[in-house]
Scaffold this active site. Structure first.
Site, PDB file in Angstrom:
ATOM      1  N   HIS A  40      26.683  41.843 -23.239  1.00 19.41           N
ATOM      2  CA  HIS A  40      25.940  42.995 -23.776  1.00 19.41           C
ATOM      3  C   HIS A  40      26.241  43.170 -25.266  1.00 19.41           C
ATOM      4  O   HIS A  40      25.344  43.453 -26.056  1.00 19.41           O
ATOM      5  CB  HIS A  40      26.368  44.287 -23.077  1.00 19.41           C
ATOM      6  CG  HIS A  40      26.005  44.369 -21.626  1.00 19.41           C
ATOM      7  ND1 HIS A  40      26.950  44.352 -20.627  1.00 19.41           N
ATOM      8  CD2 HIS A  40      24.798  44.507 -21.006  1.00 19.41           C
ATOM      9  CE1 HIS A  40      26.353  44.467 -19.462  1.00 19.41           C
ATOM     10  NE2 HIS A  40      25.044  44.555 -19.647  1.00 19.41           N
ATOM     11  N   GLY A  52      25.089  49.851 -18.435  1.00 23.82           N
ATOM     12  CA  GLY A  52      26.499  50.142 -18.687  1.00 23.82           C
ATOM     13  C   GLY A  52      27.399  49.049 -18.141  1.00 23.82           C
ATOM     14  O   GLY A  52      26.951  47.910 -17.931  1.00 23.82           O
ATOM     15  N   GLU A  70      19.100  36.278 -21.320  1.00 24.53           N
ATOM     16  CA  GLU A  70      18.411  35.228 -20.548  1.00 24.53           C
ATOM     17  C   GLU A  70      19.070  34.967 -19.196  1.00 24.53           C
ATOM     18  O   GLU A  70      18.552  34.213 -18.400  1.00 24.53           O
ATOM     19  CB  GLU A  70      18.388  33.921 -21.353  1.00 24.53           C
ATOM     20  CG  GLU A  70      17.394  33.953 -22.483  1.00 24.53           C
ATOM     21  CD  GLU A  70      17.305  32.637 -23.239  1.00 24.53           C
ATOM     22  OE1 GLU A  70      18.133  31.738 -22.989  1.00 24.53           O
ATOM     23  OE2 GLU A  70      16.410  32.523 -24.087  1.00 24.53           O
ATOM     24  N   LEU A  85      29.615  47.515 -19.750  1.00 27.38           N
ATOM     25  CA  LEU A  85      29.297  46.532 -20.784  1.00 27.38           C
ATOM     26  C   LEU A  85      30.372  45.452 -20.894  1.00 27.38           C
ATOM     27  O   LEU A  85      31.561  45.730 -20.827  1.00 27.38           O
ATOM     28  CB  LEU A  85      29.143  47.240 -22.133  1.00 27.38           C
ATOM     29  CG  LEU A  85      28.107  48.375 -22.146  1.00 27.38           C
ATOM     30  CD1 LEU A  85      28.073  49.037 -23.521  1.00 27.38           C
ATOM     31  CD2 LEU A  85      26.721  47.875 -21.764  1.00 27.38           C
TER      32      LEU A  85
END
Ligand code: PAF
Length: 278
Positions: free
Chosen positions: A37, A31, A148, A33
């Site tokens: 995301h 969450g 990444e 976000l």
């Protein structure tokens, strides 16, 4: 967008998709976000027919002195963002659903967890590996996507899925950055104005190391001078800056074709990590 909070309902929804021959993509999150995301979500959309996002702040990946209780939680904004990014379902399990009374099985990650963040966050990668394995088993997606920015996490998850024969393709997605280079992270909201101004120096320094390493400068000297600079910029602690192989995460001082420079540093009460391909 369907809101799922109970495991049988999640399973029923996914089974119906699967019966219809649809390709399912999972984006696991905790969450809070941000654009990073949402970039994962948009990428997921291009890879499958159904996109499901999980939101679960996983207590087992936080150490006793870490930020579990203050980790940002903003479900209302998260749901609005996911809705506007065309997500099919959100999976929001409770702690009791994920770790019911009597829960006692965890995944013990091998050497990949001994490098980089591992020594500074004991138990963290075991918590991540366990929760991601559970999420993947619950949703049984064709693909799961991870950023990444948490490169060590990404490689550990790849290893765990392969070692445990879990039939899911793991996709990495490049780090999304602010205009000044700071890697997006839910933890950036902890930074004060002064700390926020210092934070992009971490990426700037990684870029300098990568450029120096590419042009053959001695790695030890590059790292030493980078650490010195980072301290002068106002970081309060440098946990590590090092060059490691992308696959086994072993430290290296030779630049061949699969090396990354990794860093973890603290400003005030905020720990930042970043990494860059060399
Ligand atoms: O990267 C994260 O947000 C978390 O570590 C993950 C993968 C969702 C597991 O809790």
């Amino acid at each position: 967008m369907i809101h799922l909070t109970e495991l049988p309902l999640l399973r029923g929804t996914v089974e119906a998709w699967r019966r219809a021959g649809e390709r399912i993509v999972l984006v696991p999150t905790m969450g809070a976000l941000h654009r990073g995301h949402l970039a994962l979500v948009d990428h997921a959309r291009t890879l499958g027919d159904r996109v499901i996002v999980s939101i679960f702040v996983n207590p087992t990946q936080f150490g006793p002195n870490e930020d579990f209780s203050r980790y940002p939680r903003d479900e209302k904004t998260d749901l609005a963002n996911l809705q506007s990014h065309d997500v099919d379902a959100v999976w929001i399990p409770s702690v009791e659903t994920m770790y019911p009374h009597g829960f006692q099985t965890t995944i013990d990650v091998g050497d990949l967890a001994k490098h980089l963040c591992g020594p500074f966050r004991p138990g963290h990668f075991s918590g991540v590996a366990t929760v991601v394995t559970k999420l993947v088993n619950q949703v049984s997606p064709d693909i799961a996507i991870f950023g990444e920015k948490d490169f060590q996490q990404l490689q550990i998850i790849r290893r765990v899925m392969e070692d445990l024969d879990i039939p899911v393709a793991i996709e990495g997605f490049p780090t999304v950055r602010e205009h000044d280079g700071l890697a997006l992270s839910s933890r950036n909201r902890y930074l004060s104005e002064t700390e926020r101004a210092i934070a992009p120096k971490l990426y700037e320094t990684l870029q300098e190391i990568a450029a120096g390493a590419r042009s053959g400068e001695p790695i030890d000297e590059l790292i030493l001078s980078a650490k010195d600079k980072i301290k002068k910029y106002g970081f309060t602690d440098i946990q590590y800056i090092s060059i490691n192989n992308e696959f086994n995460l072993d430290k290296t001082d030779k630049i061949e074709s699969h090396e990354r420079v990794f860093a973890a540093a603290v400003i005030g009460n905020t720990r930042l990590i970043d990494n860059l391909f060399i």
